[in-house]
Design a protein around this motif. Structure first.
Motif, PDB file in Angstrom:
ATOM      1  N   VAL A   1     -65.056  20.179  -9.595  1.00 54.39           N
ATOM      2  CA  VAL A   1     -65.799  19.197 -10.381  1.00 54.39           C
ATOM      3  C   VAL A   1     -64.846  18.475 -11.327  1.00 54.39           C
ATOM      4  CG1 VAL A   1     -67.991  20.438 -10.269  1.00 54.39           C
ATOM      5  CG2 VAL A   1     -66.390  20.924 -12.139  1.00 54.39           C
TER       6      VAL A   1
ATOM      7  N   SER B   1     -71.743  26.712  -6.762  1.00 51.04           N
ATOM      8  CA  SER B   1     -72.529  25.703  -6.047  1.00 51.04           C
ATOM      9  C   SER B   1     -73.954  26.159  -5.788  1.00 51.04           C
ATOM     10  CB  SER B   1     -71.854  25.357  -4.711  1.00 51.04           C
ATOM     11  OG  SER B   1     -71.577  26.523  -3.965  1.00 51.04           O
TER      12      SER B   1
ATOM     13  N   GLY C   1     -67.929  13.753 -15.694  1.00 51.60           N
ATOM     14  CA  GLY C   1     -68.499  12.462 -15.367  1.00 51.60           C
ATOM     15  C   GLY C   1     -69.083  11.812 -16.598  1.00 51.60           C
ATOM     16  N   GLU C   2     -70.198  11.109 -16.420  1.00 48.71           N
ATOM     17  CA  GLU C   2     -70.855  10.464 -17.546  1.00 48.71           C
ATOM     18  C   GLU C   2     -71.301  11.508 -18.563  1.00 48.71           C
ATOM     19  OE1 GLU C   2     -74.547   7.330 -18.417  1.00 48.71           O
ATOM     20  OE2 GLU C   2     -74.168   8.071 -16.385  1.00 48.71           O
TER      21      GLU C   2
ATOM     22  N   GLU D   1     -69.380  16.720 -12.359  1.00 47.51           N
ATOM     23  CA  GLU D   1     -69.855  16.151 -11.101  1.00 47.51           C
ATOM     24  C   GLU D   1     -68.896  16.548  -9.991  1.00 47.51           C
ATOM     25  OE1 GLU D   1     -67.930  11.657 -11.230  1.00 47.51           O
ATOM     26  OE2 GLU D   1     -69.973  11.924 -11.996  1.00 47.51           O
ATOM     27  N   PRO D   2     -69.399  16.825  -8.785  1.00 51.92           N
ATOM     28  CA  PRO D   2     -68.540  17.264  -7.685  1.00 51.92           C
ATOM     29  C   PRO D   2     -67.485  16.215  -7.344  1.00 51.92           C
ATOM     30  CG  PRO D   2     -70.855  17.654  -7.179  1.00 51.92           C
ATOM     31  CD  PRO D   2     -70.826  16.819  -8.411  1.00 51.92           C
ATOM     32  N   CYS D   3     -66.291  16.702  -7.013  1.00 48.60           N
ATOM     33  CA  CYS D   3     -65.207  15.789  -6.635  1.00 48.60           C
ATOM     34  C   CYS D   3     -64.435  16.327  -5.436  1.00 48.60           C
ATOM     35  CB  CYS D   3     -64.280  15.544  -7.818  1.00 48.60           C
ATOM     36  SG  CYS D   3     -63.476  17.018  -8.474  1.00 48.60           S
TER      37      CYS D   3
END
Length: 355
Positions: free
Chosen positions: A122, A89, A125-126, A131-133
């Motif tokens: 993570v 992070s 994503g696109e 992307e964080p989850c």
């Protein structure tokens, strides 16, 4: 001067230079960040391992001089066989506060590396960008890399044909020759081996024991000096390993500097030429799948198809501009043989430099 003549001149000069030089492999393995290192000096350690069950990690500690003291550039990401994915992070630390620690236990044979710090879960994503989850968590990781293989040193072992092709394609000026010295100033070694590692996260413990690559680079590195590079590296089910890479600099931008090898029977067979689709250079973002081809010094060829699971983005800025690196966990098909490893793509944020 015609390109063919220039290539003959370069190959002759490089062959002579290599005879006169000696690369100390042990000293290179023991290299550490010099005291009072300049901001453009880099000493980096990289490890990656992948198995065919879906466990994988990549790990980089870049030690570098800083304005207010030495700093650590951190990349660390992993995925587990049950579908969990995490990445660091925070990317920059004061060096003495780095969550990454690397130690050479025995030069050319054994290394220890650890991480103890914050990571974030993570998901793809696109365009498969991570992307964080979830919330930030603490992760403990420890790995031991061992090897009985030799070292591939890129200045010494890259085939002279690839150097000559890149240099001969450019216009030779006084400025070009001076800048070429800067490109050559960084040393880089690679070695394949085996990693035994454990990662503890959110009350679970995972073992990642697999074929692994170790990479070390030291010398001048300014990220925004580069225009782009493409890198495919991995281990295959037939127990061979491969590396294909092409780097583009402002002074070597016509055909780029290609290098790499096919490691088989404990011999690094150097790459002679490679081809990556032009759109991969111009895209500005990592491809999620594709094909590259290469020819090696033993006259064998390969077609490498890759498919990516997730892409981890890292962004660098300096006084000269910005640079984006995409670290991708991928699977391969190398002439019909399955494998796993890393595809890594990078792009200068000045898109005009990618042309």
């Amino acid at each position: 001067m015609k390109t063919a003549i220039k290539r003959v001149i370069i190959k002759s000069a490089m062959t002579k230079r290599r005879k006169d030089e000696h690369f100390d492999e042990v000293a290179a393995d023991l290299m550490t960040l010099p005291e009072n290192a300049a901001i453009d000096y880099n000493n980096s350690y990289y490890f990656a391992a992948h198995d065919m069950e879906g466990n994988a990690f990549f790990y980089r500690l870049g030690q570098r001089g800083g304005v207010n003291g030495p700093v650590a550039e951190i990349w660390f990401g992993f995925q587990t066989h049950d579908g969990k994915m995490y990445m660091n992070s925070q990317m920059l630390y004061e060096l003495d506060k780095s969550p990454c620690k690397v130690k050479c236990i025995e030069p050319l044979k054994k290394w220890e590396f650890t991480f103890n710090g914050a990571m974030v879960p993570v998901k793809p994503g696109e365009d498969l960008i991570a992307e964080p989850c979830g919330k930030e968590v603490n992760v403990e990781f420890s790995g031991i890399f061992t090897s009985s293989e030799g070292i591939f040193e890129f200045g010494r072992d890259t085939h002279v044909d690839t150097f000559s092709a890149a240099i001969a394609a450019e216009k030779w000026t006084k400025e070009f020759k001076e800048n070429l010295k800067s490109v050559r100033s960084q040393k880089r070694t690679e070695q394949f081996g085996y990693v035994e590692s454990k990662v503890k996260v959110e009350g679970k413990e995972y073992a990642i024991n697999a074929t692994s690559i170790r990479d070390q680079a030291f010398g001048k590195r300014i990220w925004s000096d580069m225009n782009h590079y493409s890198w495919l590296v991995g281990g295959l089910q037939d127990e061979t390993c491969f590396n294909l890479v092409t780097v583009y600099y402002p002074i070597l931008n016509k055909v780029g500097l290609a290098t790499g090898y096919h490691l088989k029977n404990k011999e690094y067979v150097p790459l002679v030429e490679s081809q990556f689709p032009k759109e991969q250079k111009l895209a500005g973002i990592a491809p999620t799948s594709g094909v590259a081809t290469a020819k090696f010094a033993d006259k064998t060829t390969c077609k490498v198809e890759f498919d990516t699971t997730i892409i981890f983005p890292y962004v660098f800025t300096d006084e000269h501009g910005g640079y984006n690196v995409f670290e991708c966990i991928s699977t391969f098909n190398f002439n019909g043989v399955k494998g796993a490893g890393i595809t890594e793509w990078s792009y200068n944020q000045d898109r005009s430099r990618l042309l």
